[in-house]
Design an enzyme around this catalytic site. Sequence first.
Site, PDB file in Angstrom:
ATOM      1  N   HIS A  94      15.768 -11.024   8.583  1.00 22.88           N
ATOM      2  CA  HIS A  94      15.073  -9.773   8.270  1.00 22.88           C
ATOM      3  C   HIS A  94      13.886  -9.638   9.212  1.00 22.88           C
ATOM      4  CE1 HIS A  94      13.105  -6.492   6.341  1.00 22.88           C
ATOM      5  NE2 HIS A  94      12.103  -7.231   5.907  1.00 22.88           N
ATOM      6  N   HIS A  96      10.909  -6.418  10.921  1.00 23.35           N
ATOM      7  CA  HIS A  96      10.459  -5.022  11.003  1.00 23.35           C
ATOM      8  C   HIS A  96      10.460  -4.609  12.478  1.00 23.35           C
ATOM      9  CE1 HIS A  96       8.421  -4.582   6.835  1.00 23.35           C
ATOM     10  NE2 HIS A  96       9.179  -5.658   6.811  1.00 23.35           N
ATOM     11  N   ASP A 119      30.188  -3.606  21.816  1.00 25.66           N
ATOM     12  CA  ASP A 119      30.478  -5.012  22.118  1.00 25.66           C
ATOM     13  C   ASP A 119      30.172  -5.932  20.936  1.00 25.66           C
ATOM     14  OD1 ASP A 119      31.492  -4.856  24.715  1.00 25.66           O
ATOM     15  OD2 ASP A 119      29.531  -5.033  25.669  1.00 25.66           O
ATOM     16  N   HIS A 167      12.463   0.973   4.954  1.00 28.36           N
ATOM     17  CA  HIS A 167      12.074  -0.432   4.984  1.00 28.36           C
ATOM     18  C   HIS A 167      12.345  -1.014   6.381  1.00 28.36           C
ATOM     19  CE1 HIS A 167      11.151  -4.377   3.855  1.00 28.36           C
ATOM     20  NE2 HIS A 167      12.299  -4.766   3.357  1.00 28.36           N
ATOM     21  N   TYR A 225      36.260 -11.926  26.949  1.00 28.94           N
ATOM     22  CA  TYR A 225      34.908 -12.043  27.475  1.00 28.94           C
ATOM     23  C   TYR A 225      34.453 -13.498  27.321  1.00 28.94           C
ATOM     24  CZ  TYR A 225      29.923 -11.166  28.165  1.00 28.94           C
ATOM     25  OH  TYR A 225      28.623 -11.180  28.627  1.00 28.94           O
TER      26      TYR A 225
END
Lengths: 228, 228, 228, 228
Positions: A94, A96, A119, A167, A225
Amino acid sequence: MLEELKQIVYEANMDLPKYGLVTFTWGNVSAIDREKGYFVIKPSGVDYDKLKPEDMVVMDLEGNKVEGKYNPSSDTATHLELYKAFPNIGGVVHTHSPWATSWAQAGRGIPCYGTTHADYMYGEIPCARCLEGKEFDEYEKNTGLLIVETFKEKDYEAVPAVLCKNHGPFTWGKNAHEAVHNAVVLEEVAKMAARCEMINPEVKPAPQDLQDKHYYRKHGANAYYGQN
Amino acid sequence: MLEELKQIVYEANMDLPKYGLVTFTWGNVSAIDREKGYFVIKPSGVDYDKLKPEDMVVMDLEGNKVEGKYNPSSDTATHLELYKAFPNIGGVVHTHSPWATSWAQAGRGIPCYGTTHADYMYGEIPCARCLEGKEFDEYEKNTGLLIVETFKEKDYEAVPAVLCKNHGPFTWGKNAHEAVHNAVVLEEVAKMAARCEMINPEVKPAPQDLQDKHYYRKHGANAYYGQN
Amino acid sequence: MLEELKQIVYEANMDLPKYGLVTFTWGNVSAIDREKGYFVIKPSGVDYDKLKPEDMVVMDLEGNKVEGKYNPSSDTATHLELYKAFPNIGGVVHTHSPWATSWAQAGRGIPCYGTTHADYMYGEIPCARCLEGKEFDEYEKNTGLLIVETFKEKDYEAVPAVLCKNHGPFTWGKNAHEAVHNAVVLEEVAKMAARCEMINPEVKPAPQDLQDKHYYRKHGANAYYGQN
Amino acid sequence: MLEELKQIVYEANMDLPKYGLVTFTWGNVSAIDREKGYFVIKPSGVDYDKLKPEDMVVMDLEGNKVEGKYNPSSDTATHLELYKAFPNIGGVVHTHSPWATSWAQAGRGIPCYGTTHADYMYGEIPCARCLEGKEFDEYEKNTGLLIVETFKEKDYEAVPAVLCKNHGPFTWGKNAHEAVHNAVVLEEVAKMAARCEMINPEVKPAPQDLQDKHYYRKHGANAYYGQN
């Protein structure tokens, strides 16, 4: 106890400021040991430049602290719900981070405008609605449940990121390192999508066959890839 | 005299360029010793890379220089009015940080669009009107009085920041360190709010109950963020 | 084999993160030895901070790996088509640099708004259409062929850059170093063009005679910029 | 010859990349010795990381090279016209700094939206028209003459900066250091003005009395900013 995982989670947390994803303590990474049923997470509100591997907090899947001198991240209950609902993930992040958070504040999912997005993430990165009313009583837990609900008809492995309205973002991956990697990708994709709309307000998402091509160039049985 | 406070104010001033909040000398931090009735502030127009703790200037609350070889910051009279009117603050910061200043120039308060804002500031960050006419005679003092007037019906502890129209931001806190912290938060919040409106021009402020939840997660008797 | 060229290609690849053009492994540089008919390219998906000169991969112009322990960049077939069609180029660069990629996602060529652009690129930087349908079967090769088609009536030496719609930019030059230089120019030009349109949505391209003046100040028989 | 001034001009040129104002060689600084009637300028197209004080080129006011192994900056004739027309300036800077160049490409002067601008520049920073037709024959000289014409009814000391349409900014000051300082200010002001208009498209310039107050706080007989 879980010393190796603590070290991994510590390093993954330290990658957040390194990649410019956090200001102060605005982020956290966890990783799970599926066999033992424990996950390790950053302590709450501890400065990154004072953080040490042994400060990491060990939690069980009922939300009890198993080991650690600090309180776990205030977002721990969200991480917990994701581990319970998404059996193939090993790490959760998490932050910001500013561009992803700007989309979350704007209340919009991020359309897939190009191959940088395709991708890593298959289709739009969804924006979960804001919680309301009684859901705030168990805010962090309900944030996790809402993310799970948002993915009821989506593949959480193909789209390892979500925006929580008003948020900010959560990302995940098969381990802590990949979850951080996806947080960096999300921030880049969020930045380019916003600028893309500024340059062409009438822009449409990338054609579906381009999205398919790039996603399957890196994922699944026919991926070609990299070195595997 | 007040050597410890000078060191603190020196370090808080040096944090401004570290966090990217100032170009050249466009910022200043002060802190007050409430018992002695003196405050310590950066000298005017001295380059950050030449600044030393002993260069800090000691002022009394009548605006007289008590100690220091340099002139105090030209914004000293603004700091003074804030210390007189807001009894619980211990530090004040002024910068021309680019995103907050852009909002100030635009003459708009910053709506609360999300939890990054709500974690630190309760509701809109107000934009005080521009001074006019005779108010320019005592410009810096009247800037302070206008900020105080702007908070007549607002809680200065719940919203530790203001924008001065056509000028730039002031922030404050219980000490110099917290005032700088709030200046960094303000700049991040200003940046994300501008981008958020770019991504969704119809965006509305975050729901009130989300604002309440996040603010009280970190403030007041029931706070549970961090280690206290 | 081709040790000198490997060193050059290695250094040119390392310039991509140095100039802020790549995140993770999102870019690659190659260079060709026209006499031998081989080109050297970055391996696929190898981290920049682990890359070594000897990791570079040597390819022939039929697309066969001639030397190297790694797979070549997944974009190798695109580089190959450019070398075959553009006889005077010696180096090719692909990145997902954020501003150029935002224009590519927006599906717009970059108009020439000023001399920064005109000093290096003569006229609009074109945006090639997205591939479609069966073209995805040989995706990277067809990307190269589409770029070549886009330059059928354009001078690839006067405009050493292209945007691929929904994807990102390719640039080239007489060697790897110049191709990277053009990738940096493209990103600066893309950034300034987007901001220019934000500042004046009615802006028109720079007058043709200004474009001529600046381009020929640096290119052709009457060039007088620099030390030659 | 003029060793001290060469050192000063060298350092002022090196400040351009330090402050993020130039990419590659896209900028140059000069300074004049009014008594001797010579000015010193950066050589053309020499990389900043290879530049040395002794590489600086000495020119007279007829545009002849007096000393130096390199060609002078291709913009030398522009600097020359400014020295001839503006008797109180001692240094000139040209860059392609991205925000100022974006305004120049947009063909708009920068309105004074706040005190950051007003502290250094009195009123709008003008945008000179683009050259046309035969004016391109002596491009750099005519650029200088056009800047001078643009200031026919403006005070070049009160507004030490100009934008050249479709090109970029020039700034000046009483010496090379101040000219560079003004180039940094211009870039900050250009950035904040663009963002300010994004945040409030209806924004008006700052009230005249605020502009007066801040300009005269730093300039003229009653200035009280700083230590003098």
